[in-house]
Design a protein around this motif. Sequence first.
Motif, PDB file in Angstrom:
ATOM      1  N   GLY A 295       0.778  -1.233   0.000  1.00 25.35           N
ATOM      2  CA  GLY A 295       0.000   0.000   0.000  1.00 25.35           C
ATOM      3  C   GLY A 295       0.809   1.282   0.000  1.00 25.35           C
TER       4      GLY A 295
ATOM      5  N   GLU B 272      -1.714   4.139   0.743  1.00 21.20           N
ATOM      6  CA  GLU B 272      -3.081   3.661   0.538  1.00 21.20           C
ATOM      7  C   GLU B 272      -3.516   2.900   1.782  1.00 21.20           C
TER       8      GLU B 272
ATOM      9  N   LEU C 259      -5.941  -5.957  -0.489  1.00 15.16           N
ATOM     10  CA  LEU C 259      -4.889  -5.746   0.500  1.00 15.16           C
ATOM     11  C   LEU C 259      -4.914  -6.926   1.470  1.00 15.16           C
TER      12      LEU C 259
END
Length: 463
Positions: free
Chosen positions: A155, A167, A197
Amino acid sequence: MTVIQEPVPPAAALDQPYEYARTELAEPDWRRFPGWRDVTAAQWRDPQWQRVHCVRNVKQLRALLGDLLDERFYEDLVADQHEMATMSMLVPPQMLNTMAPSAGTDPAKVTEAFYADPIRRYMIPVRSDRDPVWPSHPHSERDSLHEAEMWVVEGLTHRYPTKVLAELISTCPQYCGHCTRMDLVGNSTEQVQKHKLELKPVDRQDAMIGYLQRTPGVRDVVVSGGDVANVPWPQLESFLMRLMDIETVRDIRLATKALAALPQHWLQPKVTEGLQRVALTAQARGVNLAIHTHVNHAQSVTPLVAEAARTALQVGVRDVRNQGVLMRGVNATPAQLLDLCFALQGEANILPYYFYMCDMIPNAEHWRVSVREAQELQHAIMGYLPGYATPRIVCDVPYVGKRWVHQLADYDRERGISYWTKNYRTGIEHEDPEALQRKYPYYDPIQTLPEAGQQWWREQPRG
């Protein structure tokens, strides 16, 4: 000899390409929609009510609008979701209410107004919107900017020498059809199985903080997603406070379209009070804290949006800036762009900052404009706004980054291929000796090219 000059007419009387006229903001009457006929002002200001009543599918849109839309529109929408949509449907009431605000109640007129509406065009795309010949460019990609390739931890994209993108989450309060992170953000569609994720939020944030502590060359952190409005406030506040504990971090930008799409979120006391704590800490530590939002058309700028922006400034956020996306049928004329900028700057205290050319994701060709068109737009808007509030139109070139649209190194207009250079290496190019000498290509939409250029592309092998 004395020369008597004729009186010069006032500037307002001159024939100008664009005429500015101040327009006061207004919240459209949501009660014009049958499904919201009994919704009170208190309910409308309630962020939880807004989230619960988002439109997520055709059935809910039909329940809200009923016979105000012809059946052909619903069929067109279903076809797009089956065949083209890269983003699932999620539209907050606040944003849907800005679509076709003056269409009345005649179903034929409402339907035509919805088809033509600039906000509808990117929030609720339909099959007939898409380019019939080239819905996708041959060089389109799911992760068109290759951000995931540049993750240093999950991320955290380290693309520029002194800046990173964090992110925190892969969801938003709304899903825009043109989302540049369609590879990751939102629910899977029939066309796109989204990546996920994998780390728990706390572990992902720990990894991000650890990397930034070990990397003093990074001074600027864009905290994004998804949208930070979907991060539980205590968790977001904790992450921001930890960022400010890193002495080398000097700029923090919160990326949230929700300032426009769900301003009610940014007006609730728990958020404004928490934002004030963060802002005061930033001021004490000499950190520049800003909010970056994403507004694409003047219709989106309402009194509630202005109230949310001004509240953020009042509690100590240094700047609220807009990063829009340049899209055909939405804001790709000088008048549309200037109307939006004057609404942002003059009525809502939101600084027009960037307009990105729409990225080369799949099924986006009907939105994209050519580099030549973007250059002409940049020229057309100069001189009307204050210099500091005149937005830069930028092309986000894969493996290069943001470049002003006039910074290209070469441009084959017939085939629609521009070439760009850069002055830094991304995190994946430290061993590439040619990274700073190479010219990187970017591609115009094929339908904008002369016939000879379109024919050249038709002759190229596909796939």
